[in-house]
Every structure is written in structure tokens, then in C-alpha cells.
Design a protein around this motif. Structure first.
Motif, PDB file in Angstrom:
ATOM      1  N   ALA A 196       0.840  -1.204   0.000  1.00  0.00           N
ATOM      2  CA  ALA A 196       0.000   0.000   0.000  1.00  0.00           C
ATOM      3  C   ALA A 196       0.874   1.253   0.000  1.00  0.00           C
ATOM      4  O   ALA A 196       0.585   2.224  -0.713  1.00  0.00           O
ATOM      5  CB  ALA A 196      -0.926  -0.007   1.214  1.00  0.00           C
ATOM      6  N   GLU A 197       1.962   1.215   0.773  1.00  0.00           N
ATOM      7  CA  GLU A 197       2.859   2.381   0.814  1.00  0.00           C
ATOM      8  C   GLU A 197       3.422   2.678  -0.571  1.00  0.00           C
ATOM      9  O   GLU A 197       3.473   3.833  -0.999  1.00  0.00           O
ATOM     10  CB  GLU A 197       4.024   2.117   1.779  1.00  0.00           C
ATOM     11  CG  GLU A 197       3.656   2.366   3.235  1.00  0.00           C
ATOM     12  CD  GLU A 197       4.691   1.756   4.187  1.00  0.00           C
ATOM     13  OE1 GLU A 197       5.862   1.620   3.780  1.00  0.00           O
ATOM     14  OE2 GLU A 197       4.291   1.395   5.317  1.00  0.00           O
ATOM     15  N   ILE A 198       3.841   1.624  -1.248  1.00  0.00           N
ATOM     16  CA  ILE A 198       4.398   1.822  -2.599  1.00  0.00           C
ATOM     17  C   ILE A 198       3.351   2.396  -3.539  1.00  0.00           C
ATOM     18  O   ILE A 198       3.611   3.336  -4.284  1.00  0.00           O
ATOM     19  CB  ILE A 198       4.961   0.493  -3.150  1.00  0.00           C
ATOM     20  CG1 ILE A 198       6.262   0.195  -2.408  1.00  0.00           C
ATOM     21  CG2 ILE A 198       5.168   0.561  -4.655  1.00  0.00           C
ATOM     22  CD1 ILE A 198       7.077  -0.913  -2.987  1.00  0.00           C
ATOM     23  N   ILE A 199       2.135   1.860  -3.462  1.00  0.00           N
ATOM     24  CA  ILE A 199       1.066   2.364  -4.344  1.00  0.00           C
ATOM     25  C   ILE A 199       0.787   3.830  -4.019  1.00  0.00           C
ATOM     26  O   ILE A 199       0.644   4.665  -4.913  1.00  0.00           O
ATOM     27  CB  ILE A 199      -0.216   1.509  -4.198  1.00  0.00           C
ATOM     28  CG1 ILE A 199       0.071   0.073  -4.640  1.00  0.00           C
ATOM     29  CG2 ILE A 199      -1.361   2.101  -5.002  1.00  0.00           C
ATOM     30  CD1 ILE A 199      -1.013  -0.926  -4.279  1.00  0.00           C
ATOM     31  N   ASN A 200       0.710   4.136  -2.729  1.00  0.00           N
ATOM     32  CA  ASN A 200       0.386   5.514  -2.329  1.00  0.00           C
ATOM     33  C   ASN A 200       1.469   6.507  -2.715  1.00  0.00           C
ATOM     34  O   ASN A 200       1.193   7.675  -2.953  1.00  0.00           O
ATOM     35  CB  ASN A 200       0.129   5.575  -0.821  1.00  0.00           C
ATOM     36  CG  ASN A 200      -1.169   4.847  -0.457  1.00  0.00           C
ATOM     37  OD1 ASN A 200      -2.059   4.695  -1.304  1.00  0.00           O
ATOM     38  ND2 ASN A 200      -1.267   4.374   0.769  1.00  0.00           N
ATOM     39  N   LYS A 201       2.696   6.024  -2.761  1.00  0.00           N
ATOM     40  CA  LYS A 201       3.804   6.917  -3.124  1.00  0.00           C
ATOM     41  C   LYS A 201       3.952   7.058  -4.633  1.00  0.00           C
ATOM     42  O   LYS A 201       4.567   7.993  -5.117  1.00  0.00           O
ATOM     43  CB  LYS A 201       5.118   6.372  -2.540  1.00  0.00           C
ATOM     44  CG  LYS A 201       5.520   7.070  -1.236  1.00  0.00           C
ATOM     45  CD  LYS A 201       6.955   6.710  -0.872  1.00  0.00           C
ATOM     46  CE  LYS A 201       6.973   5.445  -0.051  1.00  0.00           C
ATOM     47  NZ  LYS A 201       8.304   4.916   0.221  1.00  0.00           N
ATOM     48  N   SER A 202       3.384   6.108  -5.367  1.00  0.00           N
ATOM     49  CA  SER A 202       3.649   6.082  -6.809  1.00  0.00           C
ATOM     50  C   SER A 202       2.853   7.156  -7.542  1.00  0.00           C
ATOM     51  O   SER A 202       1.802   7.606  -7.093  1.00  0.00           O
ATOM     52  CB  SER A 202       3.285   4.712  -7.381  1.00  0.00           C
ATOM     53  OG  SER A 202       1.888   4.548  -7.355  1.00  0.00           O
ATOM     54  N   GLU A 203       3.387   7.538  -8.680  1.00  0.00           N
ATOM     55  CA  GLU A 203       2.690   8.504  -9.535  1.00  0.00           C
ATOM     56  C   GLU A 203       2.156   7.849 -10.796  1.00  0.00           C
ATOM     57  O   GLU A 203       1.202   8.318 -11.390  1.00  0.00           O
ATOM     58  CB  GLU A 203       3.654   9.630  -9.919  1.00  0.00           C
ATOM     59  CG  GLU A 203       3.939  10.550  -8.749  1.00  0.00           C
ATOM     60  CD  GLU A 203       5.065  11.523  -9.049  1.00  0.00           C
ATOM     61  OE1 GLU A 203       5.595  11.516 -10.180  1.00  0.00           O
ATOM     62  OE2 GLU A 203       5.410  12.286  -8.130  1.00  0.00           O
ATOM     63  N   ARG A 204       2.815   6.771 -11.194  1.00  0.00           N
ATOM     64  CA  ARG A 204       2.432   6.123 -12.450  1.00  0.00           C
ATOM     65  C   ARG A 204       2.246   4.624 -12.244  1.00  0.00           C
ATOM     66  O   ARG A 204       2.964   3.804 -12.823  1.00  0.00           O
ATOM     67  CB  ARG A 204       3.515   6.387 -13.511  1.00  0.00           C
ATOM     68  CG  ARG A 204       3.798   7.858 -13.768  1.00  0.00           C
ATOM     69  CD  ARG A 204       4.849   8.068 -14.847  1.00  0.00           C
ATOM     70  NE  ARG A 204       6.062   7.306 -14.607  1.00  0.00           N
ATOM     71  CZ  ARG A 204       7.037   7.678 -13.766  1.00  0.00           C
ATOM     72  NH1 ARG A 204       6.937   8.808 -13.089  1.00  0.00           N
ATOM     73  NH2 ARG A 204       8.108   6.925 -13.610  1.00  0.00           N
ATOM     74  N   PRO A 205       1.269   4.229 -11.429  1.00  0.00           N
ATOM     75  CA  PRO A 205       1.077   2.796 -11.180  1.00  0.00           C
ATOM     76  C   PRO A 205       0.284   2.116 -12.306  1.00  0.00           C
ATOM     77  O   PRO A 205      -0.472   2.767 -13.019  1.00  0.00           O
ATOM     78  CB  PRO A 205       0.260   2.787  -9.894  1.00  0.00           C
ATOM     79  CG  PRO A 205      -0.535   4.054  -9.948  1.00  0.00           C
ATOM     80  CD  PRO A 205       0.305   5.065 -10.691  1.00  0.00           C
ATOM     81  N   VAL A 206       0.514   0.823 -12.460  1.00  0.00           N
ATOM     82  CA  VAL A 206      -0.283   0.013 -13.395  1.00  0.00           C
ATOM     83  C   VAL A 206      -0.652  -1.292 -12.693  1.00  0.00           C
ATOM     84  O   VAL A 206       0.200  -1.934 -12.076  1.00  0.00           O
ATOM     85  CB  VAL A 206       0.507  -0.312 -14.690  1.00  0.00           C
ATOM     86  CG1 VAL A 206      -0.224  -1.355 -15.524  1.00  0.00           C
ATOM     87  CG2 VAL A 206       0.743   0.940 -15.516  1.00  0.00           C
ATOM     88  N   LEU A 207      -1.920  -1.658 -12.776  1.00  0.00           N
ATOM     89  CA  LEU A 207      -2.355  -2.975 -12.313  1.00  0.00           C
ATOM     90  C   LEU A 207      -2.206  -3.947 -13.478  1.00  0.00           C
ATOM     91  O   LEU A 207      -2.693  -3.680 -14.581  1.00  0.00           O
ATOM     92  CB  LEU A 207      -3.811  -2.927 -11.878  1.00  0.00           C
ATOM     93  CG  LEU A 207      -4.107  -2.722 -10.390  1.00  0.00           C
ATOM     94  CD1 LEU A 207      -5.524  -2.186 -10.231  1.00  0.00           C
ATOM     95  CD2 LEU A 207      -3.948  -4.005  -9.592  1.00  0.00           C
ATOM     96  N   TYR A 208      -1.535  -5.048 -13.226  1.00  0.00           N
ATOM     97  CA  TYR A 208      -1.304  -6.060 -14.274  1.00  0.00           C
ATOM     98  C   TYR A 208      -1.983  -7.339 -13.780  1.00  0.00           C
ATOM     99  O   TYR A 208      -1.550  -7.947 -12.821  1.00  0.00           O
ATOM    100  CB  TYR A 208       0.204  -6.188 -14.471  1.00  0.00           C
ATOM    101  CG  TYR A 208       0.776  -7.496 -14.972  1.00  0.00           C
ATOM    102  CD1 TYR A 208       0.230  -8.172 -16.058  1.00  0.00           C
ATOM    103  CD2 TYR A 208       1.916  -8.030 -14.378  1.00  0.00           C
ATOM    104  CE1 TYR A 208       0.790  -9.358 -16.502  1.00  0.00           C
ATOM    105  CE2 TYR A 208       2.488  -9.215 -14.825  1.00  0.00           C
ATOM    106  CZ  TYR A 208       1.919  -9.883 -15.881  1.00  0.00           C
ATOM    107  OH  TYR A 208       2.480 -11.062 -16.318  1.00  0.00           O
ATOM    108  N   ILE A 209      -3.122  -7.682 -14.394  1.00  0.00           N
ATOM    109  CA  ILE A 209      -3.937  -8.768 -13.842  1.00  0.00           C
ATOM    110  C   ILE A 209      -3.960  -9.996 -14.755  1.00  0.00           C
ATOM    111  O   ILE A 209      -3.967  -9.884 -15.972  1.00  0.00           O
ATOM    112  CB  ILE A 209      -5.382  -8.296 -13.546  1.00  0.00           C
ATOM    113  CG1 ILE A 209      -6.113  -7.882 -14.819  1.00  0.00           C
ATOM    114  CG2 ILE A 209      -5.376  -7.160 -12.529  1.00  0.00           C
ATOM    115  CD1 ILE A 209      -7.591  -7.630 -14.615  1.00  0.00           C
ATOM    116  N   GLY A 210      -3.973 -11.158 -14.127  1.00  0.00           N
ATOM    117  CA  GLY A 210      -3.959 -12.407 -14.884  1.00  0.00           C
ATOM    118  C   GLY A 210      -5.030 -13.374 -14.427  1.00  0.00           C
ATOM    119  O   GLY A 210      -5.977 -13.000 -13.718  1.00  0.00           O
TER     120      GLY A 210
END
Lengths: 577, 159
Positions: A196-210
Motif C-alpha cells: 500500500a505504501e508503494i502504491i500511495n507513493k507512486s505517480e504512475r502505477p499500473v495494475l497487471y492482472i492475470g
């Protein structure tokens, strides 16, 4: 109550609420088939054991329940190896039962003997050879449990004919506990916090779902998280339909034949949140160049998926849905305008395209129309090749279980039987097989099953008279050496022909229309663009099995494309020259 | 790097094949393998010695854990452990060097378990290093035949 091994098998399947079993009898499975005779078990006789395994697979993927097949020893068992490997690669719950020669003669090269557990060991999640009828019921219970829990997969139970005949007291175990098999469900909460910390800090996140998202029914959680934190979502081939199409946050598929913008987004991301995806080489391209500046969070139920190909910064082992439910409250609401705008720009820079204005029969157009007409509500299964990629691009499946395809193994001949299997699990739904003319010929004998069971499966053959995907590679990387990819080539054709032309090429075999008619199915040939829509309409209206033989552009290619071994940055969006 | 991996498995047929297949599929050569029942006869312990890239071995360890019949996997390189193997060596002897060889056997705390006119059989136990050193010392006298068990190992203390 005392029962024979064969009766125990049938009773156990009924206890497991198995709706349908696919298969084909044989000498060393005779007691089983005698027990099926007159029982309540719904058995579908296939024309080839391989098809039985794919039907069980299609049933499983479309319903989420385990698929079951029963075949005989020796060749019966070896014929399902491809089906097991297909299911193993794509994490499909399958339970296969094989007859085996009598325990007294195992190892003596008896008639129709094969070391089935030996042969299938690398392509099953687990397998059993039952040597004593007393262990049969417990083994069946374990087989279903192992197949359907953790990362699902195929399990095979090999039953010698004397065990089928053997008699013992039958009691089906209510519960099962295997001390050496305890799949992890709950993710480590410390890891989830870090994620969650990484997601909250990120500016350009991508969810990669399989596929793991589909298996765990985590589509609502993915939607919730992406909306809450404004995270765009890209999917693998097996997760087509797991995220709504054509929204600002949907990137469509990534990888070798992924969209330009999905690949750009992944490569420019500062955080990748992989959920139930395994960084398959068709998704990552050149591994050392994959998403170089991104922190990688990897959520997967299978610990061996983690750090197998890509090292992850935050691995979280467990069930996708369970973990996401814990993760979402920790993820802050966010708006990522710049990031989304950047992606919108990429979308406009190189959209999925083909010439919509000419009069040619473009395969993409057929699928686009089909998608419109069915609103993505029909279950589509595909074979493997170019048509499969076009289907992934243009069929907007309303939910993931509406798009069924052999991803990991890439099994030609999968789609038609898988479509039949899907139909037996969804008799009220339309099932359409999008096929290439090459793949379809690998298991077309199963039309009998469609007809005799009134399954009314519809087949759309995108006929380009070639093994199209291989031809495309020959065109792009092997100097147009169309070596043995032309399916119309016959004696008398120029040896090195690479100029196919429907008007000059020999007549295509078989005549799919006449072939369909020979089964009592409806066959329609389409050779011009204007006939596509009426033919699709007729197909959807027809209360029978239908084969559309659509003669498409021969040398149409799938784009975008990342050449094998290249970085996702080196995506080719169209043919040069 | 050399790894000593201890695998507790269900004592069933076919388990050894599953584990061997896993290593083979990754192109690993198993240096040594020892299998035997544990204090619980339903459980066997396999002690596997392999050399290989640490990352790949981590993957193999995970794959081992994934096998349904595997109860527990320990890579002893992460903990303190003791290991022992046993080797039998049939050594050429002559009247003149017999005493010298027997002295060597003593120094290594090996045992002589068979004596004939022109050869003796020595039994040595120890870790791989000790056995290798003994073999190296004996080599010049001429080793007629030799066989070794796989290494067996246990973690120290309460691990």
C-alpha cells in the motif's frame, strides 16, 4: 454399503456434484463404464480423448467448477496428455480418471499399458495410482480438493482394472486434511502494508492482472482499487474481460500482441501491481528491459510464481481476492490526471486498427461485428494463432469467463472442444468458437458431439488458408519463406510459392460447408464483406450447430507486435512497406 | 554454491521420482542423494546435495515445497548443521606398504573391515571434505573400487 471400485467412482462423482463427465471407453475401463450405465451420471461420449480433456477444461473455465474426464489406459491416457498440459499451464481445475491394466501385470508391457502416472507427472498438479480399492474414495476426494484449491490445476487418478472390480465398504469422506498440502490464502499483513505504501507513493502505477484474478473472482476488487486510486489496468490473455473495456482506466492486453498504450504504460510505470499473473515471456518481452523504473508488487497464490522471472520488491503470497480486500482500505484515494492523460495520448498515437473502409474481408472486422451483435454476452472460445489475438483485441467479453483460450501452452485444437465443454456448463448461453482453419482441423471430429447433444455450438472459421501466425513470422523474420504453412498447397504448386491468391490457388480442402452439412449442421461460406453481418445474424438466429467459413484476407497480420526476445519498447505497430 | 537440502516427504511410492524429475527438469545434477525413514515411519527424509546458482536453487526449493507429497523443505545452508557420509574403499596393498596404509587409516579414524592378501577394505565416515581428503591420500596406493553413500544431514540444536 459394499460397492465395487467402479461404483465407488461413479458414486463419488455424484457426491462431488459433478454435472457432466467427458470421455471415451476402452478395455481397461470397462467396469467403470458398466457402473456408469444406468447411473445418474451425465456422460458425454467424445470422438477423441484429447477432446474430452479440452471439454472438461472448457467446462471448468466457463463455470469455475472442476471439469472431469474418464478415459481408458494406454493410448486413452496418452491422448489426454495435451489436455492436461494445457490445463496445467493455465491453472484449470481438472480431474482425469484413467483405466489401467491389472495391478498383477503392471510393468509387463501388457496390452494398452502405459506408465500413465510417469508420463503425466510433469503436466499435472498431482497424480495418483490407486493400488487398493480401499483407498479409492479417499483418493478421489483428495483429487478434487487438490485440483480446486490453491493454484488450481489438473489431477489424474489412474485406476487399474482389478481395483475397479474390487469390492469394499463405501463411505465418501466428508472432510479432507492433507498435512503436506496447505495452500496459503491470507497474505502477510506486513507485506500488504508495504504494498500500500508503494502504491500511495507512486505517480504512475499500473495494475497487471492475470488468470488468478478470474480464479479467485476478484474482478470487483480490481475495479474498486483501480477506481479508488485511479490506477490503469492491463490484462493478460487469460484475463480478457476481467476489467471493463473501453474505459479510461482499461489498457487492454499487454505483451507481444498487447496494445501500444498498455506496453508503453507498463514500461513507463513507477509501480506495477501484478495480481494473479506470472510474468509470462509473452507478457514481459525481454526480461531485463521490463518496467525498469517500476517497483514491483507481486500478489500470487503460488510461491513459485514469485521471483521466477522478475524479482519483485514486495511479494505477497495468497488468494487475490482476500489480499485485495485487505489492501484496498490501505490504498489512498488518488487522482492521477497527468498519468491518465499520457496514456490517452498513447491510445491516440497507435490505436488498434485495420482498414474499415475498403471492401476486403478483414478478420478483425468479423470479430468486431460479432462483439457488437452479442454485446460480449456470448461465451467465446478460441483456437490458437492470429485469430486468437484478434479475438483478444476485438471481442469485448462482458466477463472473463466469456473469453476462453489456451494461453500458456498455446494448444491448437483446443477451442472447439473447449467450446463444447463450456456449452455443457452453460446450456442457456450462446457459445461461439472463433477458429482458424488450421487449428479447427485438429479436433473438428467433435462436431458429432455438438449435433448429437443438440449443443448448437457456433463456429466462426477465419479461413486464410494458412497456418497464419507462423506464416506471419515467416513473412517478417524468415524472408517470406512460406515453408509448409499453406494449407491449400498441393502437388504441382510451385515449390517456393509465397504469392497466395484465392483465384489461382488449388481448391481448399475440406469444403467446410459441405462438411458441416454432412453432420446436419448449417454451413455458410462468406467471401465478401457485405455478407459478413447477415451471415453472423443467421448464425446467431439458428437453432442448430453452425459453421461459418469466412474467407478472409490471406496475408493479414496481427499488430501491434513485439518480436520474440525484444523489449516491450520495441513494439511494431504496423507492417513496413 | 553447494547446498545441502533436507526434504521431509510422505513415505509413498513415486515420491522419489517426483523429486528427481524436478531437479532434472531444471538441468541440475544431484551430487548426492540419501533417502531413509525418519523417526516416523510414514515420513522419509531425503538429503540432497546439489551445486548451483542460488536464485535457481531458491526456485527449486519452492518447487519442492509445492509438490503435494512434500511436507517440509530445509536448505541447511541457512542454518547450522552437521553432515556425514560413508565411503568404502578397496585399496591395493603389498607387504611393504600395508603398515603405512593402516597408519593412514588410523589417522583419519577410518576402519578396516576386510583384509585379503593383496587388498584391504576401509570404511570411512565424515563430511564430504574429510572423505575427499582420505581418498586423495589413498589414491597413490591404488584404489581398486570405491562406493559412497549420499550425505545425510541434520540441523543443529532446535532448528
Amino acid at each position: 454399503m459394499e460397492k465395487t471400485g467402479a461404483q465407488i467412482l461413479v458414486e463419488s462423482l455424484l457426491k462431488e456434484n459433478v454435472e457432466v463427465v467427458f470421455g471415451l471407453p476402452g478395455g481397461q475401463a470397462l467396469p467403470i463404464f458398466d457402473a456408469i450405465h444406468g447411473s445418474k451420471l451425465n456422460f458425454v461420449l467424445t470422438r477423441h480423448e484429447q477432446a474430452a480433456s479440452h471439454m472438461a477444461d472448457g467446462y471448468a473455465r466457463s463455470t469455475g467448477k472442476p471439469g472431469v474426464c474418464i478415459v481408458t489406459s494406454g493410448p486413452g491416457a496418452t491422448n489426454i496428455v495435451t489436455g492436461l498440459a494445457t490445463a496445467y499451464m493455465d491453472s484449470v481445475p481438472l480431474v482425469a480418471f484413467t483405466g489401467q491394466v491389472s495391478t498383477a501385470v503392471i510393468g509387463q508391457d501388457a496390452f494398452q499399458e502405459a506408465d500413465t502416472t510417469g508420463i503425466t507427472r510433469p503436466v499435472t498438479k498431482h497424480n495418483f495410482l490407486v493400488k487398493d480399492v480401499k483407498n479409492l474414495a479417499k483418493t478421489i476426494k483428495e483429487a478434487f480438493y487438490i485440483a480446486t484449491t490453491g493454484r488450481p490445476g489438473p489431477v489424474l487418478v489412474d485406476i487399474p482394472v482389478d481395483v475397479q472390480r474390487g469390492i469394499c465398504e463405501f463411505e465418501y469422506p466428508e472432510k479432507i486434511d492433507i498435512r503436506s498440502y496447505k495452500p496459503t490464502i491470507h497474505g502477510h499483513s506486513g507485506q500488504i502494508k508495504k504494498a500500500a505504501e508503494i502504491i500511495n507513493k507512486s505517480e504512475r502505477p499500473v495494475l497487471y492482472i492475470g488468470a488468478g484474478v478470474v480464479v479467485s473472482n476478484a474482478e470487483p476488487e480490481i475495479l474498486e482499487m483501480s477506481k479508488k486510486s485511479d490506477i490503469p489496468v492491463t490484462n493478460t490473455l487469460l484475463a480478457v474481460g476481467a476489467y471493463p473495456h473501453d474505459t479510461k482506466l482499461s489498457l487492454n492486453m499487454l505483451g507481444m500482441h498487447g496494445t501500444f498504450w498498455a506496453n508503453r504504460a507498463v514500461q513507463n510505470a513507477d509501480a506495477i501491481i501484478a495480481v494473479g499473473a506470472r510474468f509470462d515471456d509473452r507478457c514481459t518481452g525481454k526480461v531485463c528491459d521490463f518496467a525498469k523504473s517500476a517497483n514491483i508488487i507481486h500478489i500470487d497464490v503460488d510461491p513459485t510464481s514469485i521471483a521466477k522471472i522478475i524479482d519483485s520488491d514486495i511479494p505477497v503470497v495468497g488468494d487475490a481476492k482476500t489480499i485485495l480486500k485487505e489492501l484496498i482500505p490501505l490504498v489512498k484515494k488518488a487522482e492521477r490526471k497527468d498519468w491518465i492523460e499520457k496514456i490517452e495520448k498513447w491510445k491516440k498515437e497507435a490505436p488498434l486498427e485495420f482498414d474499415r473502409n475498403d471492401d476486403k474481408v478483414h478478420p478483425q472486422y468479423v470479430i468486431e461485428k460479432l462483439s457488437e451483435m452479442t454485446k460480449g454476452e456470448a461465451i467465446v472460445t478460441t483456437e490458437v494463432g492470429q485469430h486468437q489475438m484478434w479475438a483478444a483485441h476485438y471481442y469485448k467479453a462482458a466477463k472473463p469467463r466469456n473469453f476462453i483460450s489456451s494461453g500458456g501452452l498455446g494448444t491448437m485444437g483446443y477451442g472447439f472442444p473447449a467450446g463444447l465443454g463450456a456449452k455443457f456448463g452453460n446450456m442457456d448461453k450462446e457459445v461461439i468458437v472463433i477458429a482458424g482453419d488450421g487449428s479447427f482441423q485438429m479436433n473438428m471430429q467433435e462436431m458429432a458431439v455438438s449435433m448429437l447433444n443438440k449443443a448448437n455450438v457456433k463456429v466462426v472459421i477465419l479461413n486464410n488458408q494458412y497456418l497464419g501466425m507462423v506464416r506471419q513470422w515467416q513473412q517478417m523474420f524468415y524472408e517470406k519463406h512460406y515453408s509448409h504453412t499453406c494449407l491449400a498447397k498441393r502437388k504441382g504448386c510451385p515449390d517456393l510459392c509465397n504469392t497466395p491468391d484465392r483465384d489461382k490457388c488449388p481448391v481448399y480442402l475440406p469444403d467446410f460447408v459441405k462438411w458441416a452439412e454432412s453432420y446436419g449442421a448449417l454451413g455458410i461460406r462468406v467471401q465478401s464483406k457485405k455478407d459478413i453481418e447477415p451471415a453472423l445474424k443467421k448464425m446467431l438466429e439458428t437453432d442448430n450447430s453452425v459453421v461459418l467459413d469466412i474467407w478472409t484476407e490471406i496475408e493479414e497480420n496481427v499488430f501491434p507486435m513485439v518480436p520474440a526476445g525484444a523489449s516491450l519498447d520495441d513494439i511494431i505497430t504496423r507492417m513496413n512497406g | 554454491m553447494r547446498h545441502t537440502i533436507s526434504v521431509l516427504v510422505e513415505n509413498k511410492f513415486g515420491v522419489l521420482a517426483r523429486i528427481a524429475t524436478l531437479f532434472a527438469a531444471r538441468g541440475f545434477n544431484i551430487d548426492s542423494l540419501a533417502v531413509g525413514e525418519t523417526e516416523d515411519p510414514a515420513i522419509s527424509r531425503m538429503t540432497i546435495v546439489v551445486k548451483g546458482d542460488d536464485d535457481i536453487l531458491e526456485q527449486v526449493t519452492k518447487q519442492l515445497n509445492k509438490l503435494v507429497d512434500v511436507i517440509k523443505v530445509n536448505d541447511f545452508n541457512d542454518v547450522g548443521y552437521v553432515e556425514r557420509g560413508l565411503a568404502l574403499l578397496k585399496i591395493n596393498v603389498t607387504k611393504s606398504n600395508r603398515a603405512e596404509i593402516m597408519q593412514m587409516v588410523d589417522v583419519f579414524r577410518a576402519k578396516i573391515i576386510d583384509v585379503s592378501q593383496d587388498s584391504i577394505i576401509a570404511e570411512i565416515t565424515g563430511d564430504e571434505e574429510k572423505i575427499d581428503a582420505f581418498v586423495k591420500m589413498i589414491m597413490p596406493y591404488g584404489i581398486k573400487e570405491m562406493c559412497q553413500t549420499g550425505t545425510v544431514a541434520l540441523a543443529r540444536g532446535n532448528k
